[in-house]
Design an enzyme around this catalytic site. Structure first.
Site, PDB file in Angstrom:
ATOM      1  N   ASP A 129      -2.181   1.746   4.416  1.00  0.00           N
ATOM      2  CA  ASP A 129      -2.925   2.787   5.122  1.00  0.00           C
ATOM      3  C   ASP A 129      -4.414   2.695   4.804  1.00  0.00           C
ATOM      4  OD1 ASP A 129      -3.186   5.045   6.753  1.00  0.00           O
ATOM      5  OD2 ASP A 129      -2.911   6.442   5.093  1.00  0.00           O
ATOM      6  N   VAL A 130      -4.932   1.471   4.658  1.00  0.00           N
ATOM      7  CA  VAL A 130      -6.343   1.322   4.311  1.00  0.00           C
ATOM      8  C   VAL A 130      -7.250   1.341   5.534  1.00  0.00           C
ATOM      9  CG1 VAL A 130      -5.830   0.067   2.187  1.00  0.00           C
ATOM     10  CG2 VAL A 130      -6.147  -1.204   4.293  1.00  0.00           C
TER      11      VAL A 130
END
Length: 230
Positions: free
Chosen positions: A146-147
């Protein structure tokens, strides 16, 4: 006419550029905390449904998600949703920006101290690629990437490597039998699907409908799954 004001709460510089936390104040509405990287909006505290949806959908894919990695701290909402699941015994959050972690710990992000007080949480300040390369094999049941908002919306150009086979191979090695990698993307990403298939032997692209401020949006989950142990 309603006016909108922005008040800077904190600012940090790193080799990746500028990180800014600011408060958005709309007349007649509660204030909203907003995170921006190099001038680009990353997320805020008003619309958190996509982060929560990522965690919820991913947790449903694993029968026993005892050990979970969340790649990217953000404002903590993906981590928060993971911790709501009583099956989770350990949640490791890997975040490259040290100052963002400091803001969470100090209460500069007001809900941060309560989230990090959960004894199941470990925060590692590192590049997720380095952290996984150094992780013990078969350590985790679930890995949430989820970067960014997928390979089409990179927070930093260097993150492009996270959607290619070498990094995905590190992710695969860190997963236990039956473990799952889940990557969130705002748009269809066929090249990512191909890379996941190359590494995991199979891949699945799942559309995910989300309501964002009265707008119907469709996001995508890209899944790589290891076979369960016999």
């Amino acid at each position: 006419m309603e006016s909108v004001r922005y008040v800077e709460v904190a600012r940090a510089e790193s080799e990746r550029g500028e990180l800014v936390l600011r408060e958005r104040r709309d007349e007649g509405a509660p204030s909203v905390l907003e995170l921006r990287a190099n001038g680009v909006f990353v997320m805020d505290t008003l619309e958190t449904s996509t982060e929560q949806a990522l965690a919820t959908a991913a947790l449903e894919l694993v029968e026993e998600p005892r050990a979970v990695v969340v790649a990217g701290l953000g404002l903590g909402f993906t981590m928060h949703e993971v911790l709501r699941d009583s099956r989770v015994e350990r949640c490791t959050v890997v975040e490259i920006e040290e100052e963002l972690v400091a803001w969470m710990r100090s209460g500069t992000i007001p809900h941060g101290p309560a989230l990090l007080a959960d004894e199941r949480v470990t925060v590692v300040v590192a590049d997720i690629a380095v952290a996984l390369a150094e992780a013990r094999p078969a350590s985790y049941d679930l890995l949430l990437l989820d970067v960014d908002n997928g390979p089409g919306y990179l927070v930093h150009e260097e993150n492009a490597a996270l959607y290619r086979a070498p990094f995905l191979t590190s992710a695969r090695r860190a997963l236990r039998p039956g473990g799952v990698l889940v990557v969130w993307s705002a748009n269809p990403a066929p090249e990512l699907e191909d890379a996941v298939r190359e590494v995991f032997g199979d891949a699945e692209a799942r559309p995910y409908d989300v309501l964002l401020q009265d707008r119907d949006e469709q996001y995508w989950l890209y899944l790589g799954r290891l076979a369960a142990a016999d």
